[in-house]
Design an enzyme around this catalytic site. Structure first.
Site, PDB file in Angstrom:
ATOM      1  N   GLU A   6      14.565 -31.001  15.912  1.00  0.00           N
ATOM      2  CA  GLU A   6      13.463 -31.179  14.963  1.00  0.00           C
ATOM      3  C   GLU A   6      13.893 -30.705  13.582  1.00  0.00           C
ATOM      4  O   GLU A   6      14.263 -29.539  13.382  1.00  0.00           O
ATOM      5  CB  GLU A   6      12.202 -30.433  15.405  1.00  0.00           C
ATOM      6  CG  GLU A   6      11.062 -30.677  14.413  1.00  0.00           C
ATOM      7  CD  GLU A   6       9.689 -30.261  14.885  1.00  0.00           C
ATOM      8  OE1 GLU A   6       9.587 -29.644  15.961  1.00  0.00           O
ATOM      9  OE2 GLU A   6       8.710 -30.569  14.166  1.00  0.00           O
ATOM     10  N   GLU A  45       0.517 -33.377  15.671  1.00  0.00           N
ATOM     11  CA  GLU A  45       0.661 -31.927  15.655  1.00  0.00           C
ATOM     12  C   GLU A  45      -0.273 -31.359  14.593  1.00  0.00           C
ATOM     13  O   GLU A  45      -0.285 -31.820  13.457  1.00  0.00           O
ATOM     14  CB  GLU A  45       2.120 -31.576  15.320  1.00  0.00           C
ATOM     15  CG  GLU A  45       2.469 -30.143  15.600  1.00  0.00           C
ATOM     16  CD  GLU A  45       3.959 -29.878  15.432  1.00  0.00           C
ATOM     17  OE1 GLU A  45       4.537 -29.260  16.311  1.00  0.00           O
ATOM     18  OE2 GLU A  45       4.532 -30.293  14.417  1.00  0.00           O
TER      19      GLU A  45
HETATM   20 MN    MN Z   1       6.688 -30.519  14.227  1.00  0.00          MN
END
Ligand code: MN
Length: 291
Positions: free
Chosen positions: A152, A246
């Site tokens: 990420e 998210e």
């Molecule tokens: Mn994230």
């Protein structure tokens, strides 16, 4: 899955619960299914607190798949120059990978190449090499279970290793494993990238996971992210991987993650309303991009 959309749509568990006790797991999985998602992302910051068998049963019962993620801490930082810290980090990653496998997930990612924290200096050459070696070893372990490892790309206040797609592509090629993918997150791209289309083009076939987050990490469409540009780029790239919403609010608190992410204020209280809104927003955005 919506027939017009080729991507599994997911939601991060922190929309529902700050831990993964049996009660929280049950609630988060039920709510994820009820809001119409295909996938839930389960944080594994403390893998020992997750019951993989119960989780797998709940996922099966509700017809969901899952991905797992974590951010390492200063004490388990695999980009450290201290061999003991690196060894602790590798143990946490191995434990999380085992839980991922036992749940039956095919994806494990996050800030797994450094601590999730603000650094006071650029990466040390030896420390960065430790991170590359760690991910190469993890990818090798993951391959045996058919698990994809996601890197990420996050902003400068949350790592000093991978802030841009360009850096992640270079890191990935040093790792040299084909089950390692890039994970783009609009919240972080908004801070570090030149726009929302170019990183998707750059990542190309190596893009394997996506987080959709608003500039303030609250309700989609109420911040400054150019979602039409991003969705158009995903469609143009033919991206068919997971797209996971998210969002974080002080209404749902994880003992460590909420502080590491600087979740100080209340951006929403009703996770169910937030999640339904997000699913509609992402679906409508993808359909519009397909035009
Ligand atoms: Mn994230």
């Amino acid at each position: 899955m919506n027939a017009a959309i080729s991507n599994p749509l997911g939601v991060h568990a922190l929309v529902w619960a700050g831990d993964w006790s049996p009660e929280s797991a049950r609630y988060a999985i039920e709510q994820t299914a009820a809001a119409g998602f295909d996938l839930i992302e389960i944080p594994l910051l403390d893998p020992s607190t997750v019951d993989p068998d119960l989780t797998r049963k709940l996922l099966d019962r509700h017809g969901l798949s899952a991905g797992t993620s974590l951010g390492l801490s200063a004490d388990t930082d695999v980009s450290s120059t201290d061999p003991e810290v690196v060894a602790r980090g590798r143990r946490v990653l191995a434990d999380a990978l085992a839980v991922t496998r036992d749940i039956g997930c095919g994806y494990f990612g996050g800030v797994i190449f450094s601590a999730l924290r603000k650094y006071g200096a650029p990466p040390d050459e030896r420390g960065r090499a430790n991170a590359v070696e760690t991910i190469a070893g993890l990818a090798e372990q993951a391959r045996a279970s058919g698990i994809t490892i996601g890197l990420e790309i996050v902003n400068r206040y949350e790592t000093n290793i991978l802030n841009t797609t360009e850096e992640a592509l270079a890191f990935r090629s040093e790792v040299g494993a084909d089950n390692v993918v890039l994970h783009l997150d609009t919240y972080h791209m908004n801070i570090e990238e030149p726009g929302f289309a170019e990183p998707v083009r750059q990542a190309g076939e190596h893009l394997g996971y996506v987080h959709i987050g608003e500039s303030h990490r609250g309700y989609l469409g109420r911040g400054t992210i150019d979602f039409p540009e991003f969705f158009a780029a995903l469609v143009a790239a033919g991206y068919t991987g997971p797209i996971t919403f998210e969002s974080f609010s002080s209404a749902v608190v994880h003992p460590s993650l909420s502080n590491d992410l600087a979740v100080w204020r209340n951006l929403w209280s009703d996770g169910a309303d937030l999640a339904r809104h997000a699913r509609r927003f992402i679906t409508d955005g993808l359909i519009a991009a397909r035009g």
